[in-house]
Design a protein around this motif. Structure first.
Motif, PDB file in Angstrom:
ATOM      1  N   ALA A  79       0.833  -1.211   0.000  1.00 13.55           N
ATOM      2  CA  ALA A  79       0.000   0.000   0.000  1.00 13.55           C
ATOM      3  C   ALA A  79       0.865   1.258   0.000  1.00 13.55           C
ATOM      4  O   ALA A  79       0.626   2.201   0.753  1.00 13.55           O
ATOM      5  N   LEU A  80       1.869   1.244  -0.899  1.00 12.89           N
ATOM      6  CA  LEU A  80       2.796   2.381  -1.053  1.00 12.89           C
ATOM      7  C   LEU A  80       3.393   2.821   0.290  1.00 12.89           C
ATOM      8  O   LEU A  80       3.538   4.014   0.571  1.00 12.89           O
ATOM      9  N   GLY A  81       3.763   1.826   1.105  1.00  8.57           N
ATOM     10  CA  GLY A  81       4.424   2.137   2.376  1.00  8.57           C
ATOM     11  C   GLY A  81       3.613   3.044   3.266  1.00  8.57           C
ATOM     12  O   GLY A  81       4.158   3.846   4.025  1.00  8.57           O
ATOM     13  N   TRP A  82       2.259   2.872   3.203  1.00  7.31           N
ATOM     14  CA  TRP A  82       1.302   3.699   3.938  1.00  7.31           C
ATOM     15  C   TRP A  82       1.400   5.175   3.555  1.00  7.31           C
ATOM     16  O   TRP A  82       0.920   6.044   4.281  1.00  7.31           O
ATOM     17  N   GLY A  83       2.049   5.476   2.431  1.00  6.26           N
ATOM     18  CA  GLY A  83       2.165   6.856   1.977  1.00  6.26           C
ATOM     19  C   GLY A  83       3.257   7.646   2.661  1.00  6.26           C
ATOM     20  O   GLY A  83       3.498   8.818   2.327  1.00  6.26           O
ATOM     21  N   LEU A  84       3.972   7.032   3.602  1.00  5.75           N
ATOM     22  CA  LEU A  84       4.985   7.761   4.375  1.00  5.75           C
ATOM     23  C   LEU A  84       6.165   8.244   3.528  1.00  5.75           C
ATOM     24  O   LEU A  84       6.701   9.336   3.794  1.00  5.75           O
ATOM     25  N   PRO A  85       6.629   7.494   2.497  1.00  7.06           N
ATOM     26  CA  PRO A  85       7.721   8.046   1.671  1.00  7.06           C
ATOM     27  C   PRO A  85       7.358   9.376   1.025  1.00  7.06           C
ATOM     28  O   PRO A  85       8.205  10.278   0.940  1.00  7.06           O
ATOM     29  N   TYR A  86       6.114   9.519   0.574  1.00  9.31           N
ATOM     30  CA  TYR A  86       5.703  10.777  -0.047  1.00  9.31           C
ATOM     31  C   TYR A  86       5.618  11.901   0.982  1.00  9.31           C
ATOM     32  O   TYR A  86       6.016  13.032   0.719  1.00  9.31           O
ATOM     33  N   ALA A  87       5.085  11.592   2.164  1.00  9.06           N
ATOM     34  CA  ALA A  87       5.007  12.613   3.212  1.00  9.06           C
ATOM     35  C   ALA A  87       6.402  13.085   3.623  1.00  9.06           C
ATOM     36  O   ALA A  87       6.648  14.278   3.797  1.00  9.06           O
ATOM     37  N   ALA A  88       7.332  12.137   3.780  1.00  6.22           N
ATOM     38  CA  ALA A  88       8.702  12.497   4.172  1.00  6.22           C
ATOM     39  C   ALA A  88       9.385  13.334   3.099  1.00  6.22           C
ATOM     40  O   ALA A  88      10.125  14.275   3.414  1.00  6.22           O
ATOM     41  N   CYS A  89       9.157  12.994   1.827  1.00  2.00           N
ATOM     42  CA  CYS A  89       9.736  13.791   0.741  1.00  2.00           C
ATOM     43  C   CYS A  89       9.150  15.195   0.724  1.00  2.00           C
ATOM     44  O   CYS A  89       9.865  16.177   0.501  1.00  2.00           O
ATOM     45  N   MET A  90       7.857  15.309   0.938  1.00  2.00           N
ATOM     46  CA  MET A  90       7.216  16.621   0.944  1.00  2.00           C
ATOM     47  C   MET A  90       7.737  17.499   2.075  1.00  2.00           C
ATOM     48  O   MET A  90       7.975  18.697   1.916  1.00  2.00           O
ATOM     49  N   LEU A  91       7.944  16.899   3.243  1.00  2.00           N
ATOM     50  CA  LEU A  91       8.326  17.659   4.432  1.00  2.00           C
ATOM     51  C   LEU A  91       9.838  17.838   4.569  1.00  2.00           C
ATOM     52  O   LEU A  91      10.284  18.708   5.324  1.00  2.00           O
ATOM     53  N   GLY A  92      10.619  17.011   3.887  1.00  2.00           N
ATOM     54  CA  GLY A  92      12.066  17.105   4.011  1.00  2.00           C
ATOM     55  C   GLY A  92      12.631  16.372   5.206  1.00  2.00           C
ATOM     56  O   GLY A  92      13.701  16.721   5.721  1.00  2.00           O
ATOM     57  N   ALA A  93      11.953  15.318   5.654  1.00  2.00           N
ATOM     58  CA  ALA A  93      12.457  14.508   6.768  1.00  2.00           C
ATOM     59  C   ALA A  93      13.545  13.560   6.267  1.00  2.00           C
ATOM     60  O   ALA A  93      13.550  13.155   5.104  1.00  2.00           O
ATOM     61  N   ASP A  94      14.484  13.217   7.145  1.00  2.00           N
ATOM     62  CA  ASP A  94      15.448  12.162   6.828  1.00  2.00           C
ATOM     63  C   ASP A  94      14.699  10.832   6.742  1.00  2.00           C
ATOM     64  O   ASP A  94      13.774  10.579   7.524  1.00  2.00           O
ATOM     65  N   GLN A  95      15.117   9.981   5.796  1.00  2.00           N
ATOM     66  CA  GLN A  95      14.514   8.659   5.663  1.00  2.00           C
ATOM     67  C   GLN A  95      15.606   7.598   5.736  1.00  2.00           C
ATOM     68  O   GLN A  95      16.594   7.672   5.003  1.00  2.00           O
ATOM     69  N   VAL A  96      15.405   6.620   6.618  1.00  2.00           N
ATOM     70  CA  VAL A  96      16.317   5.484   6.734  1.00  2.00           C
ATOM     71  C   VAL A  96      15.572   4.257   6.228  1.00  2.00           C
ATOM     72  O   VAL A  96      14.522   3.884   6.768  1.00  2.00           O
ATOM     73  N   LEU A  97      16.103   3.646   5.175  1.00  2.00           N
ATOM     74  CA  LEU A  97      15.449   2.535   4.500  1.00  2.00           C
ATOM     75  C   LEU A  97      16.205   1.246   4.803  1.00  2.00           C
ATOM     76  O   LEU A  97      17.407   1.162   4.548  1.00  2.00           O
ATOM     77  N   PRO A  98      15.530   0.227   5.341  1.00  2.00           N
ATOM     78  CA  PRO A  98      16.240  -0.926   5.927  1.00  2.00           C
ATOM     79  C   PRO A  98      16.673  -2.016   4.976  1.00  2.00           C
ATOM     80  O   PRO A  98      17.224  -3.023   5.419  1.00  2.00           O
ATOM     81  N   GLY A  99      16.452  -1.875   3.656  1.00  2.00           N
ATOM     82  CA  GLY A  99      16.999  -2.845   2.721  1.00  2.00           C
ATOM     83  C   GLY A  99      16.313  -4.195   2.763  1.00  2.00           C
ATOM     84  O   GLY A  99      15.132  -4.323   3.101  1.00  2.00           O
ATOM     85  N   GLU A 100      17.084  -5.240   2.430  1.00  2.00           N
ATOM     86  CA  GLU A 100      16.531  -6.571   2.225  1.00  2.00           C
ATOM     87  C   GLU A 100      16.219  -7.296   3.534  1.00  2.00           C
ATOM     88  O   GLU A 100      17.059  -7.402   4.417  1.00  2.00           O
ATOM     89  N   ARG A 101      14.997  -7.790   3.649  1.00  2.00           N
ATOM     90  CA  ARG A 101      14.540  -8.657   4.736  1.00  2.00           C
ATOM     91  C   ARG A 101      15.037  -8.235   6.130  1.00  2.00           C
ATOM     92  O   ARG A 101      15.700  -9.010   6.827  1.00  2.00           O
ATOM     93  N   PRO A 102      14.731  -7.040   6.568  1.00  2.00           N
ATOM     94  CA  PRO A 102      15.192  -6.633   7.895  1.00  2.00           C
ATOM     95  C   PRO A 102      14.472  -7.399   8.996  1.00  2.00           C
ATOM     96  O   PRO A 102      13.239  -7.529   8.978  1.00  2.00           O
ATOM     97  N   GLY A 103      15.224  -7.930   9.936  1.00  2.00           N
ATOM     98  CA  GLY A 103      14.645  -8.594  11.093  1.00  2.00           C
ATOM     99  C   GLY A 103      14.555  -7.618  12.255  1.00  2.00           C
ATOM    100  O   GLY A 103      15.030  -6.476  12.175  1.00  2.00           O
ATOM    101  N   PRO A 104      13.957  -8.034  13.380  1.00  2.00           N
ATOM    102  CA  PRO A 104      13.796  -7.119  14.518  1.00  2.00           C
ATOM    103  C   PRO A 104      15.119  -6.603  15.068  1.00  2.00           C
ATOM    104  O   PRO A 104      15.216  -5.425  15.449  1.00  2.00           O
ATOM    105  N   THR A 105      16.155  -7.451  15.094  1.00  2.00           N
ATOM    106  CA  THR A 105      17.446  -6.962  15.606  1.00  2.00           C
ATOM    107  C   THR A 105      18.091  -5.971  14.635  1.00  2.00           C
ATOM    108  O   THR A 105      18.762  -5.030  15.065  1.00  2.00           O
ATOM    109  N   ASP A 106      17.880  -6.173  13.329  1.00  2.00           N
ATOM    110  CA  ASP A 106      18.375  -5.209  12.345  1.00  2.00           C
ATOM    111  C   ASP A 106      17.728  -3.842  12.565  1.00  2.00           C
ATOM    112  O   ASP A 106      18.404  -2.802  12.543  1.00  2.00           O
ATOM    113  N   LEU A 107      16.422  -3.848  12.771  1.00  2.00           N
ATOM    114  CA  LEU A 107      15.701  -2.584  12.969  1.00  2.00           C
ATOM    115  C   LEU A 107      16.154  -1.896  14.252  1.00  2.00           C
ATOM    116  O   LEU A 107      16.311  -0.662  14.290  1.00  2.00           O
ATOM    117  N   LEU A 108      16.376  -2.672  15.295  1.00  2.00           N
ATOM    118  CA  LEU A 108      16.861  -2.083  16.554  1.00  2.00           C
ATOM    119  C   LEU A 108      18.268  -1.513  16.384  1.00  2.00           C
ATOM    120  O   LEU A 108      18.594  -0.460  16.955  1.00  2.00           O
TER     121      LEU A 108
END
Length: 523
Positions: free
Chosen positions: A220-249
């Motif tokens: 669902a287009l990442g809940w629309g958050l990539p577009y909101a972040a681009c519009m507002l100029g927020a930093d975006q951290v993208l977790p890549g391939e198959r991130p697990g819970p420890t990767d996200l932490l």
């Protein structure tokens, strides 16, 4: 003198580049294979312009479908910007689907090109052979076209003016009740959705934030958050391939993330990881988190509040809503929040009559509004729309302040002896039992009561549970509401979007010739 305001159409290109204009140095960070790639938002926009020019040179025109087969990474964000803003239609493919289903979805949408990352290149090339699509991916050592060659294309600005009702994206539903349906987003609906989820009440996102993009960009287009972040100029951290819970932490700690959104399953797995290694991660940078997809249990929400000082914001939505539909306005409720501005909601009984908004009486939830799709690809409406209202398939209550509580899915509610039993309510209570990882409750046929509930439970690793323990935790419920049986299993089947697949559970029980305990003596 006309009272009509300006006639400028609501087109995505007119808002998503605002952040790069005002905050060009905002970071777009990708974690991939143990490496960290950083580029600025300004550089991301420049590369998206090059990609759009390259696609144009390949013959892609406004209205053409362009698929992505990618994890959350910087090139996927470039495609998010390039494809719709050049007038083409972005079709993010669900990586979790098997190849046969992906081929069907590609042909259903009419995709002409697949944009792939290196992780999914082999699948993309196989789909290219089956569906006749060209493949664009990083590198020159494959049979497709090198992404970097396209991104380096120069020339005039590739962005085009469009009718605001032009399609900008296609997302296929998970298809738990049949073939996936293609949901078509327009520039107008996505423009308005981007503004709505940028409200303070939702996640409070701004140019001062560092957002962790946990929600898959193919969902669902990442809940629309990539577009909101681009519009507002927020930093975006993208977790890549198959991130697990420890990767996200690890990312939360290393990148000093302060806001994130995810489904309940992810927040639960992260909680369990911290519980198992309480001194490993510093999550003190986190300020705001949101949970969607399904409700997080009270145990999970209380843990984030007590352990990290975080109030988990609650939201509900569906692909057809672009996708966010509600946001929570109180700190500690059990509801799914109130409707987003402009979203109208209604409740009806089985006969189509209005249900009172008393927070108690359940009914079928209907919605309509400017972010709600008006139909499906190829007009496959299949009775989901009635007099302009989308029938969501959810059973809900609405309180006097407008708060919506999702009681169950229409197809999952258990109808027993003329009463409705909420499988969702049972699951939340079971999931709160110490030692339960997650659960699913389904109805099974009964000759007298029509259906009776059966609970399938996945215990936490190393934990042994008994049905009597679970039954005691349901003491506040009436006896007829409690499950007739408890089945302990190692895992539950999941859909391509990470939800528990109750259709598969019912089929599994059918295959096993499962019989309710009260009927076994007579079978």
């Amino acid at each position: 003198m006309s009272s009509r305001s300006g006639s400028a159409p609501l087109i995505l290109k007119d808002i998503v580049f605002r952040g790069a204009e005002q905050h060009a140095d905002a970071e777009v960070v990708t974690w991939q294979g143990g490496k960290r790639h950083v580029q600025t938002l300004g550089e991301t926009v420049v590369r998206s312009e090059g990609l759009a020019r390259g696609l144009t040179e390949l013959g892609i025109k406004p209205g053409d479908r362009v698929a992505t087969l990618m994890w959350n990474e910087h090139r996927h964000l470039e495609a998010y910007l390039a494809v719709p803003c050049m007038g083409a239609v972005l079709h993010a493919l669900n990586l979790r689907l098997p190849e046969d289903d992906l081929a069907w979805v590609i042909e259903d949408a009419g995709d002409t090109v697949i944009l792939s990352d290196t992780c999914n290149l082999e699948t993309a090339l196989a789909l290219s052979e089956r569906c006749g699509c060209r493949v664009i991916a990083p590198g020159a050592d494959h049979a497709g076209i090198d992404w970097e060659d396209l991104a380096a294309a120069s020339g005039d600005c590739p962005w085009v003016d469009l009718d605001e009702e032009s399609p900008m994206g296609i997302c296929h539903t998970s298809g738990t009740t049949g073939r996936p349906r293609g949901v078509v987003y327009t520039h107008r609906s996505t423009y308005l959705h981007t503004l709505l989820i940028s409200m303070t009440d939702f996640l409070g996102l701004s140019c001062h934030d560092r957002l962790l993009g946990i929600v898959p960009m193919f969902h669902a287009l990442g809940w629309g958050l990539p577009y909101a972040a681009c519009m507002l100029g927020a930093d975006q951290v993208l977790p890549g391939e198959r991130p697990g819970p420890t990767d996200l932490l690890d990312m939360i700690q290393s990148e000093r993330i302060n806001c994130a959104a995810a489904v309940a399953t992810v927040w639960t797995m992260m909680m369990e990881s911290v519980k198992s290694e309480p001194d490993r991660w510093d999550c003190s940078s986190l300020e705001r988190i949101s949970c969607g997809g399904s409700s997080a249990s009270r145990e999970v929400r209380d843990w984030y509040r007590d352990r990290l000082g975080l109030q988990m914001r609650r939201t509900w939505g569906m692909t057809e809503l672009n996708p966010v539909g509600t946001l929570s306005v109180d700190e500690d409720g059990d509801d799914s929040g109130v409707p987003m501005p402009s979203l109208q909601v209604a409740l009806q009984d089985d006969d189509g009559q209005a249900v009172p908004r008393d927070g108690i009486t359940s009914g079928h939830l209907l919605v309509k509004g400017p972010t709600v799709v008006q139909g499906y690809l190829h007009d496959r409406n299949e009775g989901h729309f009635k007099d302009g209202w989308l029938q969501t398939g959810d059973i809900a209550t609405i309180g006097r302040h407008g708060e919506i509580t999702i009681r169950d899915r229409d197809k999952d509610v258990i109808k027993s002896g003329g009463e409705w039993i909420s499988s969702l309510e049972l699951e939340l209570k079971i999931n709160d039992v110490v030692g339960v990882a997650y659960s699913a409750v389904v109805g099974r046929p009964h000759p007298k009561w029509d259906e009776r509930p059966v609970a399938l439970i996945v215990p936490e690793e190393g934990v042994s549970l008994e049905g009597e323990t679970i039954l005691q935790s349901l003491g506040s419920m009436e006896k007829w509401q409690r499950p007739d049986d408890f089945l302990f299993v190692e895992a539950l089947p999941m859909t391509g979007t990470g939800k528990i697949d109750k259709k598969a559970i019912r089929a599994m029980l059918d295959d096993q010739a499962y019989v309710l305990p009260s009927l076994r003596s007579s079978s």
